[in-house]
Design a protein around this motif. Structure first.
Motif, PDB file in Angstrom:
ATOM      1  N   ARG A  69       0.640  -1.259   0.007  1.00 18.92           N
ATOM      2  CA  ARG A  69       0.495  -0.252  -0.293  1.00 18.92           C
ATOM      3  C   ARG A  69       0.733   1.178  -0.470  1.00 18.92           C
ATOM      4  O   ARG A  69       0.392   2.049  -0.482  1.00 18.92           O
ATOM      5  N   GLN A  70       1.850   1.029   0.540  1.00 24.77           N
ATOM      6  CA  GLN A  70       2.551   2.205   0.711  1.00 24.77           C
ATOM      7  C   GLN A  70       3.360   2.405  -0.180  1.00 24.77           C
ATOM      8  O   GLN A  70       3.747   3.631  -1.496  1.00 24.77           O
ATOM      9  N   TYR A  71       3.811   1.332  -1.961  1.00 22.44           N
ATOM     10  CA  TYR A  71       4.745   1.611  -2.944  1.00 22.44           C
ATOM     11  C   TYR A  71       3.063   2.723  -3.765  1.00 22.44           C
ATOM     12  O   TYR A  71       3.563   2.962  -4.160  1.00 22.44           O
ATOM     13  N   GLU A  72       1.403   1.694  -3.680  1.00 21.78           N
ATOM     14  CA  GLU A  72       1.115   2.396  -4.523  1.00 21.78           C
ATOM     15  C   GLU A  72       0.765   3.909  -3.812  1.00 21.78           C
ATOM     16  O   GLU A  72       0.525   4.941  -4.962  1.00 21.78           O
ATOM     17  N   ILE A  73       0.593   4.131  -2.489  1.00 22.02           N
ATOM     18  CA  ILE A  73       0.774   5.651  -2.039  1.00 22.02           C
ATOM     19  C   ILE A  73       1.316   6.845  -2.875  1.00 22.02           C
ATOM     20  O   ILE A  73       1.357   7.581  -3.589  1.00 22.02           O
ATOM     21  N   ILE A  74       3.108   6.403  -2.986  1.00 20.52           N
ATOM     22  CA  ILE A  74       4.072   6.676  -3.543  1.00 20.52           C
ATOM     23  C   ILE A  74       4.099   6.962  -4.915  1.00 20.52           C
ATOM     24  O   ILE A  74       3.771   8.019  -5.829  1.00 20.52           O
ATOM     25  N   SER A  75       3.273   6.214  -5.622  1.00 24.14           N
ATOM     26  CA  SER A  75       2.856   6.109  -7.686  1.00 24.14           C
ATOM     27  C   SER A  75       2.400   7.304  -7.625  1.00 24.14           C
ATOM     28  O   SER A  75       2.211   7.839  -8.700  1.00 24.14           O
ATOM     29  N   LEU A  76       0.783   7.127  -6.815  1.00 22.00           N
ATOM     30  CA  LEU A  76      -0.296   7.956  -7.153  1.00 22.00           C
ATOM     31  C   LEU A  76       0.282   9.307  -6.407  1.00 22.00           C
ATOM     32  O   LEU A  76      -0.900  10.202  -7.661  1.00 22.00           O
ATOM     33  N   ILE A  77       0.801   9.807  -5.551  1.00 23.35           N
ATOM     34  CA  ILE A  77       1.237  11.367  -5.295  1.00 23.35           C
ATOM     35  C   ILE A  77       2.614  11.270  -6.576  1.00 23.35           C
ATOM     36  O   ILE A  77       2.224  12.510  -7.209  1.00 23.35           O
ATOM     37  N   VAL A  78       3.604  10.253  -7.337  1.00 23.55           N
ATOM     38  CA  VAL A  78       4.438  11.314  -8.300  1.00 23.55           C
ATOM     39  C   VAL A  78       2.941  11.327  -9.442  1.00 23.55           C
ATOM     40  O   VAL A  78       3.907  12.414 -10.813  1.00 23.55           O
ATOM     41  N   LEU A  79       2.193  10.283  -9.017  1.00 26.22           N
ATOM     42  CA  LEU A  79       1.239  10.693 -11.063  1.00 26.22           C
ATOM     43  C   LEU A  79       0.779  12.194 -10.413  1.00 26.22           C
ATOM     44  O   LEU A  79       0.616  12.558 -11.251  1.00 26.22           O
ATOM     45  N   ARG A  80       0.022  12.204  -9.492  1.00 23.13           N
ATOM     46  CA  ARG A  80      -0.972  13.654  -9.319  1.00 23.13           C
ATOM     47  C   ARG A  80       0.100  15.529  -9.244  1.00 23.13           C
ATOM     48  O   ARG A  80      -0.118  15.751  -9.777  1.00 23.13           O
ATOM     49  N   ASN A  81       1.352  14.273  -9.421  1.00 25.46           N
ATOM     50  CA  ASN A  81       2.310  15.691  -9.939  1.00 25.46           C
ATOM     51  C   ASN A  81       2.455  15.752 -11.233  1.00 25.46           C
ATOM     52  O   ASN A  81       3.342  17.317 -11.732  1.00 25.46           O
ATOM     53  N   VAL A  82       2.093  15.352 -12.025  1.00 22.51           N
ATOM     54  CA  VAL A  82       2.151  15.412 -13.370  1.00 22.51           C
ATOM     55  C   VAL A  82       0.642  16.683 -13.528  1.00 22.51           C
ATOM     56  O   VAL A  82       1.101  17.472 -13.858  1.00 22.51           O
ATOM     57  N   PHE A  83      -0.094  16.541 -12.740  1.00 22.67           N
ATOM     58  CA  PHE A  83      -1.047  17.507 -12.625  1.00 22.67           C
ATOM     59  C   PHE A  83      -0.769  18.783 -12.757  1.00 22.67           C
ATOM     60  O   PHE A  83      -1.067  19.925 -13.450  1.00 22.67           O
ATOM     61  N   LYS A  84       0.220  18.715 -11.260  1.00 26.16           N
ATOM     62  CA  LYS A  84       0.865  20.062 -10.877  1.00 26.16           C
ATOM     63  C   LYS A  84       1.627  20.369 -11.683  1.00 26.16           C
ATOM     64  O   LYS A  84       1.906  22.004 -12.047  1.00 26.16           O
ATOM     65  N   ASP A  85       2.643  19.376 -12.341  1.00 26.68           N
ATOM     66  CA  ASP A  85       3.506  19.731 -13.796  1.00 26.68           C
ATOM     67  C   ASP A  85       3.055  20.874 -14.473  1.00 26.68           C
ATOM     68  O   ASP A  85       2.990  21.955 -14.850  1.00 26.68           O
ATOM     69  N   ILE A  86       2.320  20.375 -15.304  1.00 27.26           N
ATOM     70  CA  ILE A  86       1.434  21.080 -16.558  1.00 27.26           C
ATOM     71  C   ILE A  86       1.011  22.195 -16.262  1.00 27.26           C
ATOM     72  O   ILE A  86       0.805  22.997 -17.107  1.00 27.26           O
ATOM     73  N   ALA A  87       0.381  22.796 -14.708  1.00 28.99           N
ATOM     74  CA  ALA A  87      -0.455  23.546 -14.293  1.00 28.99           C
ATOM     75  C   ALA A  87       0.619  24.735 -14.639  1.00 28.99           C
ATOM     76  O   ALA A  87       0.900  25.915 -14.557  1.00 28.99           O
ATOM     77  N   ASN A  88       2.551  24.495 -14.476  1.00 29.05           N
ATOM     78  CA  ASN A  88       3.020  25.324 -14.308  1.00 29.05           C
ATOM     79  C   ASN A  88       3.322  25.575 -15.877  1.00 29.05           C
ATOM     80  O   ASN A  88       4.404  26.555 -15.854  1.00 29.05           O
ATOM     81  N   LEU A  89       3.681  24.684 -16.831  1.00 28.03           N
ATOM     82  CA  LEU A  89       3.606  25.426 -18.652  1.00 28.03           C
ATOM     83  C   LEU A  89       2.898  26.374 -18.482  1.00 28.03           C
ATOM     84  O   LEU A  89       1.664  26.237 -18.922  1.00 28.03           O
ATOM     85  N   GLU A  90       3.702  27.671 -19.534  1.00 25.06           N
ATOM     86  CA  GLU A  90       3.416  28.523 -19.856  1.00 25.06           C
ATOM     87  C   GLU A  90       2.790  28.437 -21.333  1.00 25.06           C
ATOM     88  O   GLU A  90       1.357  28.215 -22.054  1.00 25.06           O
ATOM     89  N   ASP A  91       3.874  28.349 -21.987  1.00 23.38           N
ATOM     90  CA  ASP A  91       3.856  28.653 -23.530  1.00 23.38           C
ATOM     91  C   ASP A  91       5.310  27.404 -24.099  1.00 23.38           C
ATOM     92  O   ASP A  91       6.575  28.370 -23.445  1.00 23.38           O
ATOM     93  N   LEU A  92       4.524  27.255 -25.112  1.00 23.84           N
ATOM     94  CA  LEU A  92       5.448  25.751 -24.981  1.00 23.84           C
ATOM     95  C   LEU A  92       5.148  26.097 -27.013  1.00 23.84           C
ATOM     96  O   LEU A  92       6.213  25.659 -27.436  1.00 23.84           O
ATOM     97  N   ASP A  93       5.043  27.591 -27.138  1.00 28.72           N
ATOM     98  CA  ASP A  93       5.090  27.928 -28.253  1.00 28.72           C
ATOM     99  C   ASP A  93       6.536  27.929 -28.551  1.00 28.72           C
ATOM    100  O   ASP A  93       6.665  27.518 -30.152  1.00 28.72           O
ATOM    101  N   GLY A  94       7.291  28.750 -27.715  1.00 29.73           N
ATOM    102  CA  GLY A  94       9.238  28.448 -28.561  1.00 29.73           C
ATOM    103  C   GLY A  94       9.634  27.461 -28.604  1.00 29.73           C
ATOM    104  O   GLY A  94      10.881  27.332 -29.081  1.00 29.73           O
ATOM    105  N   ILE A  95       9.162  26.430 -28.307  1.00 33.95           N
ATOM    106  CA  ILE A  95       9.838  25.251 -28.585  1.00 33.95           C
ATOM    107  C   ILE A  95      10.616  24.603 -30.098  1.00 33.95           C
ATOM    108  O   ILE A  95      11.579  24.565 -30.216  1.00 33.95           O
ATOM    109  N   ALA A  96      10.202  24.987 -30.601  1.00 36.92           N
ATOM    110  CA  ALA A  96      10.681  25.351 -32.139  1.00 36.92           C
ATOM    111  C   ALA A  96      11.656  26.216 -32.571  1.00 36.92           C
ATOM    112  O   ALA A  96      13.207  25.888 -32.565  1.00 36.92           O
ATOM    113  N   ASP A  97      11.949  27.285 -31.452  1.00 40.96           N
ATOM    114  CA  ASP A  97      13.369  28.175 -31.833  1.00 40.96           C
ATOM    115  C   ASP A  97      14.030  27.800 -30.658  1.00 40.96           C
ATOM    116  O   ASP A  97      14.857  27.978 -30.752  1.00 40.96           O
ATOM    117  N   VAL A  98      14.156  26.724 -30.032  1.00 40.57           N
ATOM    118  CA  VAL A  98      15.348  25.870 -29.458  1.00 40.57           C
ATOM    119  C   VAL A  98      16.266  25.714 -30.244  1.00 40.57           C
ATOM    120  O   VAL A  98      15.824  24.463 -30.638  1.00 40.57           O
TER     121      VAL A  98
END
Length: 226
Positions: free
Chosen positions: A1-30
Motif C-alpha cells: 500500500r505504501q508503494y501504491e501511495i507513493i506512485s499515486l503521489i508522483v502521478l498526481r504531481n504530473v497535473f501540478k507540473d502541467i499547471a506550471n507550463l505556460e507557453d510551449l510555442d517557443g520550443i521550435a526556436d530552441v
C-alpha cells in the motif's frame, strides 16, 4: 500500500507540473538541448514524473506478482509456527491497526484543517500558500508507518526467531524510510529515491521467496527419521 501511495503521489504531481507550463510555442526556436533544459524546466518535470510514475506502477505490479507466487511457500512456513504464538502475534497486529486508524484519522483531520485555513487566506486575503500539497499529511503518514513497522518487526521477532523473516521485515522498514525521505527532497531526486526504495523492497521480497524455496526443497529431500 505504501508503494501504491507513493506512485499515486508522483502521478498526481504530473497535473501540478502541467499547471506550471505556460507557453510551449517557443520550443521550435530552441537550438540546443541545454537551452531546452534551461527554458523548459517545467516540461522536464512533467516527463520525470510521468516516467517515474509509470516505472513505479510497473514495480508495484512486479511486487504483487512475486508475492502471489510465494503464497504457497509462505503458507507452508506459517503452518510450522506455533498456533498460540501466531494467534498472539495477530492480536497484537490488530491492536496496532486500531491505534493506527485513530491516529491517522486525527492526522488527516488536522492536516485538512491546516490546508483549508491556508486556502481561505490565499483566496480571501491574498497571501501566498504556505502549505506544500506534496508533503501535507503524507510526511506524517510515512513517519507513523515507520514506527508501526518497527513495532510489528519486534512482534514478529517475539513470535519466531527466523533470520529470513526478520531481514524481510527490516528491509521493508528501510524501504519505508527511503519513501519518507523522497517526499522531502527536490525533483528529480525525489522520484529517483522513491524508485530506489521500491526496487529495494521488490528485491528483498524476491530473495525472501528464494530462501523459502530452498527450505521447501530441503524438507522434501531430507531423509525420513524413524
Amino acid at each position: 500500500r505504501q508503494y501504491e501511495i507513493i506512485s499515486l503521489i508522483v502521478l498526481r504531481n504530473v497535473f501540478k507540473d502541467i499547471a506550471n507550463l505556460e507557453d510551449l510555442d517557443g520550443i521550435a526556436d530552441v537550438t540546443s538541448l541545454a537551452q531546452l533544459f534551461d527554458e523548459y524546466s517545467a516540461l522536464i518535470d512533467v516527463l520525470v514524473d510521468m516516467g517515474g510514475g509509470l516505472l513505479m506502477f510497473v514495480l508495484v505490479a512486479v511486487f504483487y506478482h512475486i508475492r502471489q507466487r510465494q503464497s504457497k511457500l509462505v503458507a507452508a512456513f506459517r503452518r510450522t509456527i506455533d498456533r498460540d504464538r501466531q494467534a498472539l502475534y495477530i492480536d497484537r497486529k490488530k491492536v496496532v491497526a486500531l491505534g493506527l486508524t485513530v491516529l491517522l484519522f486525527a492526522l488527516a483531520t488536522y492536516n485538512l484543517g491546516q490546508w483549508s485555513l491556508d486556502a481561505y487566506r490565499v483566496a480571501f486575503e491574498g497571501t501566498e500558500a504556505t502549505v506544500d500539497i506534496k508533503t501535507i499529511f503524507y510526511l506524517d503518514l510515512f513517519t507513523v508507518m515507520i514506527f508501526s513497522d518497527v513495532l510489528i518487526l519486534l512482534f514478529s521477532m517475539m513470535r519466531i526467531e527466523d533470520y529470513k523473516l526478520v531481514f524481510r521485515n527490516a528491509g521493508f522498514i528501510v524501504s519505508t524510510i527511503l519513501l519518507r525521505l523522497s517526499l522531502s527532497i527536490q525533483k528529480p531526486y525525489d522520484v529517483e529515491l522513491g524508485l530506489l526504495a521500491m526496487a529495494f523492497g521488490v528485491l528483498v521480497l524476491l530473495v525472501y521467496g528464494y530462501f523459502r524455496r530452498i527450505d521447501a526443497d530441503q524438507q522434501q529431500t531430507s531423509p525420513l527419521v524413524p
